[in-house]
Design a protein around this motif. Structure first.
Motif, PDB file in Angstrom:
ATOM      1  N   ALA A  62      -4.936   3.452   1.372  1.00 51.48           N
ATOM      2  CA  ALA A  62      -5.757   2.250   1.512  1.00 51.48           C
ATOM      3  C   ALA A  62      -7.222   2.604   1.315  1.00 51.48           C
ATOM      4  O   ALA A  62      -7.615   3.759   1.447  1.00 51.48           O
ATOM      5  CB  ALA A  62      -5.537   1.639   2.891  1.00 51.48           C
TER       6      ALA A  62
ATOM      7  N   LYS B 147      -2.620  -4.219   5.781  1.00 48.17           N
ATOM      8  CA  LYS B 147      -1.356  -4.355   5.059  1.00 48.17           C
ATOM      9  C   LYS B 147      -0.499  -3.107   5.235  1.00 48.17           C
ATOM     10  O   LYS B 147       0.709  -3.198   5.483  1.00 48.17           O
ATOM     11  CB  LYS B 147      -1.633  -4.593   3.572  1.00 48.17           C
ATOM     12  CG  LYS B 147      -2.149  -5.974   3.260  1.00 48.17           C
ATOM     13  CD  LYS B 147      -2.580  -6.120   1.815  1.00 48.17           C
ATOM     14  CE  LYS B 147      -1.450  -5.942   0.848  1.00 48.17           C
ATOM     15  NZ  LYS B 147      -1.882  -6.172  -0.550  1.00 48.17           N
TER      16      LYS B 147
ATOM     17  N   GLY C  37      -9.446  -1.305  -6.480  1.00 47.03           N
ATOM     18  CA  GLY C  37      -9.906  -2.502  -5.792  1.00 47.03           C
ATOM     19  C   GLY C  37     -11.400  -2.662  -5.911  1.00 47.03           C
ATOM     20  O   GLY C  37     -12.032  -2.092  -6.789  1.00 47.03           O
TER      21      GLY C  37
ATOM     22  N   HIS D  43      -6.633  -3.593   3.173  1.00 41.97           N
ATOM     23  CA  HIS D  43      -5.632  -2.608   2.743  1.00 41.97           C
ATOM     24  C   HIS D  43      -5.020  -1.918   3.955  1.00 41.97           C
ATOM     25  O   HIS D  43      -3.798  -1.739   4.035  1.00 41.97           O
ATOM     26  CB  HIS D  43      -6.270  -1.533   1.862  1.00 41.97           C
ATOM     27  CG  HIS D  43      -6.650  -1.971   0.497  1.00 41.97           C
ATOM     28  ND1 HIS D  43      -7.465  -1.208  -0.302  1.00 41.97           N
ATOM     29  CD2 HIS D  43      -6.338  -3.073  -0.223  1.00 41.97           C
ATOM     30  CE1 HIS D  43      -7.646  -1.819  -1.450  1.00 41.97           C
ATOM     31  NE2 HIS D  43      -6.970  -2.956  -1.427  1.00 41.97           N
TER      32      HIS D  43
ATOM     33  N   GLN E 233       0.810  -1.221   0.000  1.00 41.72           N
ATOM     34  CA  GLN E 233       0.000   0.000   0.000  1.00 41.72           C
ATOM     35  C   GLN E 233       0.845   1.272   0.000  1.00 41.72           C
ATOM     36  O   GLN E 233       0.360   2.362   0.260  1.00 41.72           O
ATOM     37  CB  GLN E 233      -0.998   0.032   1.168  1.00 41.72           C
ATOM     38  CG  GLN E 233      -1.930  -1.155   1.255  1.00 41.72           C
ATOM     39  CD  GLN E 233      -2.748  -1.385   0.002  1.00 41.72           C
ATOM     40  OE1 GLN E 233      -2.707  -2.447  -0.582  1.00 41.72           O
ATOM     41  NE2 GLN E 233      -3.476  -0.390  -0.448  1.00 41.72           N
TER      42      GLN E 233
END
Length: 138
Positions: A97, A116, A103, A113, A87
């Motif tokens: 994110a 991460k 996405g 997200h 990210q």
């Protein structure tokens, strides 16, 4: 999907028609889930009713990337913030994110997200502090 807000060319319309997707002639006025397996969707302005077996809600959103662009963050072809697998944007220490990156625009994906990014940020800070996992294990 309401025609007056959709930006579809003839190829898109043809593909949707071939797939059996009905394009509504007007915005949604109401939904009646009833008690059976069918859902009745009434359209505004007397444009009729559509009966379906499945409804997928989709909330439209505008991607607000102005601040990111102002500080030099790169955007992808779809005008989302471009990120790597962690990210991380093209700017060191700047992560993105959620719906602002490419996405599925779903809460669970945005949460992933964020997780991460948080892990990557944690690891980057540990490296800066000189406390990497390798150094801690010795």
């Amino acid at each position: 999907m309401a025609n007056e807000t959709a930006e579809l060319d003839d190829n898109d319309r043809g593909a949707l028609d071939k797939a059996g997707v009905t394009l509504a002639a007007a915005p949604l006025a109401s939904i009646d889930f009833g008690s059976g397996d069918e859902v009745s969707i009434t359209l505004e302005k007397g444009a009729g009713t559509i009966v379906v077996d499945t409804v997928y809600p989709a909330l439209g959103s505008d991607i607000n990337t102005e601040l990111a662009v102002a500080v030099g963050v790169a955007l992808s072809d779809c005008r989302c913030i471009a990120v790597d697998d962690d990210q991380l944007t093209n700017i060191t220490g700047c992560y993105a994110a959620g719906d602002v990156v490419a996405g599925l625009d779903q809460i669970s994906v945005a949460t992933g997200h964020g997780a991460k990014a948080a892990t990557a940020i944690h690891n980057a800070l540990r490296t800066i502090d000189g406390e990497t996992a390798k150094q801690l294990s010795t």
